[in-house]
Design a protein around this motif. Structure first.
Motif: not given
Length: 269
Positions: A63, A79, A89
Motif C-alpha cells: 500500500y 487498510v 497489508v
C-alpha cells in the motif's frame, strides 16, 4: 523404641518431601503449559474478519501512500478494511523502491501520494496487479493520456455514477444505471481509458469520463503500452473511503477482488 520412632519420623518426612516436590513439579508444568499457550496465541496471526473469503484471505498487499501526510488516517481505514477481509497489508511511503512490489499479490497507490513527486513512476511496469484512485497518476501509470482536464481529472462535487457494465464482476453486483456512491457531493476522479479498457461506470451525464475502469493483463492501455498485469482505476478522493455508500463499497471490493485474482479465473467471468 526411640530409634523406631525416629526412623518412622524420617520416613514420613521423606514421603512428605517427595509429595511436596511432586506437587511443585505439577504446578510448574501447569504454569509452563499456560505460558506456552499464551505465547502461541500471541504468535498466531490475527484472524480474518467476516468479510474474508478464498479470494482475499492471505493475499499480500503493498500500500503506497505518504506516511506523514494529514490524510494518512484515511488510508488507515482502508487498510483496516483490507485486513478485515483477510489481506496482509504493508504500508510504504511514496518514495519506496519499486522492488518493494516483489512477492506481493497487489499494489495499491492511494490518492494521498503526491502525483508530482511520482511523475514517471516505475510502478507502471511492475508485473503485479495494481489498483489506484490517484487520477493525477493515470497518465504516468499509462491508464490514460497525458492532458489533465481532457484525458483525466476530478469532479469536485458529485455523488452519483452511472453503472454501464453491470454484468461484469467489476461492478460487484451493483445494478445498471445512476447510483449514488457518496451520501452527499464529494470528489470523484475520472479518466478517458485506452482502447483495451473495460469500463464499468462513468460520471453521470459524461459517458467518456470513466470512474471505474480496468485493463486485463496484456491489454493495450495508453497508446501502445501493454498492461504487465491487471490494472484497475477507481474514483475515490483523499478522504472519500469512509463516506462510501453500500454501492460504493461494493464497487471498491469488486475492484480489489478482480485485481487480485489470476487472469482466466472462472470466477472473474
Amino acid at each position: 523404641m526411640n530409634m523406631n520412632l525416629s526412623l518412622r519420623s524420617r520416613v514420613t518426612a521423606s514421603r512428605g518431601s517427595r509429595g511436596t516436590l511432586l506437587r511443585v513439579a505439577s504446578l510448574l508444568a501447569a504454569l509452563l503449559a499456560l505460558g506456552g499457550a499464551g505465547t502461541a496465541a500471541a504468535a498466531a496471526p490475527r484472524e480474518a474478519g467476516p468479510g474474508a473469503d478464498a479470494v482475499t484471505t492471505g493475499k499480500n498487499v503493498l500500500y503506497v501512500t505518504r506516511l506523514n501526510h494529514r490524510d494518512r488516517e484515511e488510508d488507515d481505514k482502508v487498510v483496516a478494511h483490507l485486513e478485515q477481509r483477510g489481506m496482509v497489508v504493508k504500508l510504504v511511503d511514496e518514495d519506496a523502491p519499486v522492488s518493494a512490489a516483489k512477492g506481493e499479490d497487489l499494489v495499491i497507490i492511494s490518492s494521498v501520494v503526491s502525483a508530482r513527486d511520482m511523475v514517471g513512476t516505475p510502478f507502471r511496469d511492475v508485473p503485479v496487479p495494481l489498483l489506484t484512485w490517484e487520477s493525477d497518476l493515470f497518465d504516468s501509470l499509462r491508464f490514460t493520456g497525458q492532458k489533465k482536464g481532457e484525458d483525466f481529472g476530478e469532479v469536485v462535487k458529485e455523488h452519483y455514477v452511472n453503472v454501464v457494465n453491470a454484468p461484469s464482476p467489476l461492478a460487484g453486483g451493483v445494478p445498471a444505471g445512476k447510483r449514488w456512491v457518496y451520501p452527499r457531493d464529494d470528489e470523484i476522479g475520472w479518466g478517458k481509458p485506452g482502447p483495451g479498457a473495460t469500463i464499468i461506470a462513468t460520471i453521470a451525464g459524461e459517458p467518456t469520463h470513466a470512474v471505474v475502469f480496468a485493463y486485463e493483463k496484456g491489454a493495450t492501455m495508453d497508446y501502445d503500452f501493454v498492461a504487465p498485469a491487471r490494472r484497475v482505476a477507481l474514483f475515490l478522493g483523499n478522504r472519500s473511503f469512509e463516506k462510501l455508500s453500500a454501492n460504493g463499497n461494493a464497487l471498491f471490493d469488486a475492484a480489489v477482488n478482480w485485481a487480485i485474482r489470476e487472469p482466466g479465473d472462472e470466477r472473474c467471468k
